[in-house]
Design a protein around this motif. Structure first.
Motif, PDB file in Angstrom:
ATOM      1  N   ALA A 134       0.833  -1.198   0.000  1.00  0.00           N
ATOM      2  CA  ALA A 134       0.000   0.000   0.000  1.00  0.00           C
ATOM      3  C   ALA A 134       0.867   1.247   0.000  1.00  0.00           C
ATOM      4  N   ASP A 135       0.344   2.283  -0.634  1.00  0.00           N
ATOM      5  CA  ASP A 135       1.035   3.573  -0.674  1.00  0.00           C
ATOM      6  C   ASP A 135      -0.017   4.684  -0.655  1.00  0.00           C
ATOM      7  N   TYR A 136      -0.569   4.923   0.542  1.00  0.00           N
ATOM      8  CA  TYR A 136      -1.616   5.925   0.689  1.00  0.00           C
ATOM      9  C   TYR A 136      -1.006   7.328   0.833  1.00  0.00           C
ATOM     10  N   TYR A 137      -1.886   8.318   0.853  1.00  0.00           N
ATOM     11  CA  TYR A 137      -1.572   9.748   0.877  1.00  0.00           C
ATOM     12  C   TYR A 137      -1.246  10.223  -0.548  1.00  0.00           C
ATOM     13  N   GLY A 138      -1.498  11.501  -0.788  1.00  0.00           N
ATOM     14  CA  GLY A 138      -1.255  12.049  -2.113  1.00  0.00           C
ATOM     15  C   GLY A 138      -2.160  11.397  -3.143  1.00  0.00           C
ATOM     16  N   ALA A 139      -1.655  11.252  -4.355  1.00  0.00           N
ATOM     17  CA  ALA A 139      -2.413  10.630  -5.446  1.00  0.00           C
ATOM     18  C   ALA A 139      -2.285   9.115  -5.339  1.00  0.00           C
ATOM     19  N   SER A 140      -2.844   8.547  -4.276  1.00  0.00           N
ATOM     20  CA  SER A 140      -2.623   7.130  -3.989  1.00  0.00           C
ATOM     21  C   SER A 140      -3.258   6.216  -5.026  1.00  0.00           C
ATOM     22  N   PHE A 141      -4.343   6.658  -5.653  1.00  0.00           N
ATOM     23  CA  PHE A 141      -4.951   5.819  -6.693  1.00  0.00           C
ATOM     24  C   PHE A 141      -3.952   5.549  -7.809  1.00  0.00           C
ATOM     25  N   LEU A 142      -3.271   6.589  -8.288  1.00  0.00           N
ATOM     26  CA  LEU A 142      -2.270   6.413  -9.339  1.00  0.00           C
ATOM     27  C   LEU A 142      -1.117   5.555  -8.839  1.00  0.00           C
ATOM     28  N   ASP A 143      -0.710   5.756  -7.595  1.00  0.00           N
ATOM     29  CA  ASP A 143       0.371   4.950  -7.020  1.00  0.00           C
ATOM     30  C   ASP A 143      -0.024   3.482  -6.945  1.00  0.00           C
ATOM     31  N   HIS A 144      -1.261   3.215  -6.535  1.00  0.00           N
ATOM     32  CA  HIS A 144      -1.702   1.820  -6.425  1.00  0.00           C
ATOM     33  C   HIS A 144      -1.870   1.164  -7.788  1.00  0.00           C
ATOM     34  N   MET A 145      -2.264   1.918  -8.782  1.00  0.00           N
ATOM     35  CA  MET A 145      -2.331   1.363 -10.134  1.00  0.00           C
ATOM     36  C   MET A 145      -0.930   1.021 -10.639  1.00  0.00           C
ATOM     37  N   ARG A 146       0.031   1.870 -10.320  1.00  0.00           N
ATOM     38  CA  ARG A 146       1.418   1.604 -10.726  1.00  0.00           C
ATOM     39  C   ARG A 146       1.964   0.373 -10.009  1.00  0.00           C
ATOM     40  N   ILE A 147       1.688   0.250  -8.717  1.00  0.00           N
ATOM     41  CA  ILE A 147       2.163  -0.904  -7.947  1.00  0.00           C
ATOM     42  C   ILE A 147       1.519  -2.190  -8.466  1.00  0.00           C
ATOM     43  N   ALA A 148       0.240  -2.128  -8.812  1.00  0.00           N
ATOM     44  CA  ALA A 148      -0.434  -3.300  -9.378  1.00  0.00           C
ATOM     45  C   ALA A 148       0.232  -3.735 -10.680  1.00  0.00           C
ATOM     46  N   GLU A 149       0.603  -2.765 -11.493  1.00  0.00           N
ATOM     47  CA  GLU A 149       1.289  -3.082 -12.744  1.00  0.00           C
ATOM     48  C   GLU A 149       2.638  -3.746 -12.463  1.00  0.00           C
ATOM     49  N   GLU A 150       3.361  -3.228 -11.480  1.00  0.00           N
ATOM     50  CA  GLU A 150       4.645  -3.814 -11.107  1.00  0.00           C
ATOM     51  C   GLU A 150       4.481  -5.252 -10.616  1.00  0.00           C
ATOM     52  N   CYS A 151       3.339  -5.524  -9.964  1.00  0.00           N
ATOM     53  CA  CYS A 151       3.058  -6.878  -9.470  1.00  0.00           C
ATOM     54  C   CYS A 151       2.549  -7.807 -10.565  1.00  0.00           C
ATOM     55  N   GLY A 152       2.243  -7.239 -11.732  1.00  0.00           N
ATOM     56  CA  GLY A 152       1.679  -8.040 -12.813  1.00  0.00           C
ATOM     57  C   GLY A 152       0.207  -8.330 -12.647  1.00  0.00           C
ATOM     58  N   PHE A 153      -0.495  -7.508 -11.854  1.00  0.00           N
ATOM     59  CA  PHE A 153      -1.911  -7.736 -11.591  1.00  0.00           C
ATOM     60  C   PHE A 153      -2.779  -7.164 -12.708  1.00  0.00           C
ATOM     61  N   SER A 154      -3.823  -7.880 -13.056  1.00  0.00           N
ATOM     62  CA  SER A 154      -4.905  -7.292 -13.835  1.00  0.00           C
ATOM     63  C   SER A 154      -5.811  -6.541 -12.857  1.00  0.00           C
ATOM     64  N   VAL A 155      -6.389  -5.409 -13.296  1.00  0.00           N
ATOM     65  CA  VAL A 155      -7.098  -4.521 -12.369  1.00  0.00           C
ATOM     66  C   VAL A 155      -8.452  -4.105 -12.936  1.00  0.00           C
ATOM     67  N   GLU A 156      -9.468  -4.116 -12.086  1.00  0.00           N
ATOM     68  CA  GLU A 156     -10.766  -3.546 -12.420  1.00  0.00           C
ATOM     69  C   GLU A 156     -10.981  -2.295 -11.572  1.00  0.00           C
TER      70      GLU A 156
END
Length: 215
Positions: A134-156
């Motif tokens: 997790a990476d909350y605070y600031g633009a956390s939605f964009l951060d979490h989308m980036r982290i999901a990509e790094e993990c190789g996750f598909s995202v809805e």
């Protein structure tokens, strides 16, 4: 599918941006009322819950883990303990329903996410929580989308008024008073003298009966 919810919660001096209309004791009571609404939705969805608290706290319907580190460090510590899918859900989204949560967990993707207003993140569902951070605070939605990509996750990404409505400012209370029928948070506000008001330009806001401020 069995899954577990993680709910970060600050029981002492929460919601400081509401200090303009609620004193500390009132803010703590209001935060607990919103938490009750969130826990009720979580449990009705078939999920068990752990509160990740900054201070000692007891709840009859949830496990409690007290962590004194930062929010991100506390959540990431907790994610490493999970051996089942996990839901990270904020304690200040009292309009959420069990149906909303079930919509999240039915995703065919590795992860589903609900953005908050202003670039934040209100809920994340993870099928493989130990692979995520997790990476909350600031633009956390964009951060979490980036982290999901790094993990190789598909995202809805799920667009939901109820799940995206977090309560931080005085203006946010309007949403509870309008849409929060049957909820502890609305009951608390009404019992404390809050009601809907229109200003001279016709914009919707809240007002408070001064005779109920001590309730």
């Amino acid at each position: 599918m069995y899954f577990h919810a993680l709910i970060p919660f600050k029981p002492v001096n929460p919601k400081t941006r509401l200090s303009c209309i609620l004193d500390q004791e009132e803010r703590e009571a209001f935060a607990r009322a919103m938490l009750e609404d969130v826990i009720a939705a979580v449990q009705k969805s078939g999920c068990s819950a752990t509160l990740l608290c900054t201070h000692s706290f007891k709840h009859e319907n949830a496990l409690v883990a007290v962590r004194t580190e930062s929010l991100n460090d506390a959540i990431n510590w907790a994610l490493k303990q999970f051996h089942c899918p996990a839901l990270i859900i904020m304690a200040d989204i009292p309009l959420v329903t069990a149906g909303d949560i079930q919509r999240l967990i039915r995703t065919e993707k590795d992860m589903s996410i609900v953005p908050g207003r202003g670039g934040g993140t209100n809920i994340i569902f993870l099928k493989k929580p130990r692979c995520f951070r997790a990476d909350y605070y600031g633009a956390s939605f964009l951060d979490h989308m980036r982290i999901a990509e790094e993990c190789g996750f598909s995202v809805e990404v799920i667009d939901s008024f109820r799940m995206s409505t977090d309560i931080d400012e005085k203006e946010d209370l309007v949403e509870i008073l309008i849409h929060g029928k049957g909820r502890k948070s609305r009951e608390y506000l009404e019992n404390s003298g809050f009601s809907i008001a229109l200003d001279e330009k016709g914009r919707v806001g809240v007002q408070r009966d001064p005779h109920k401020e001590a309730l």
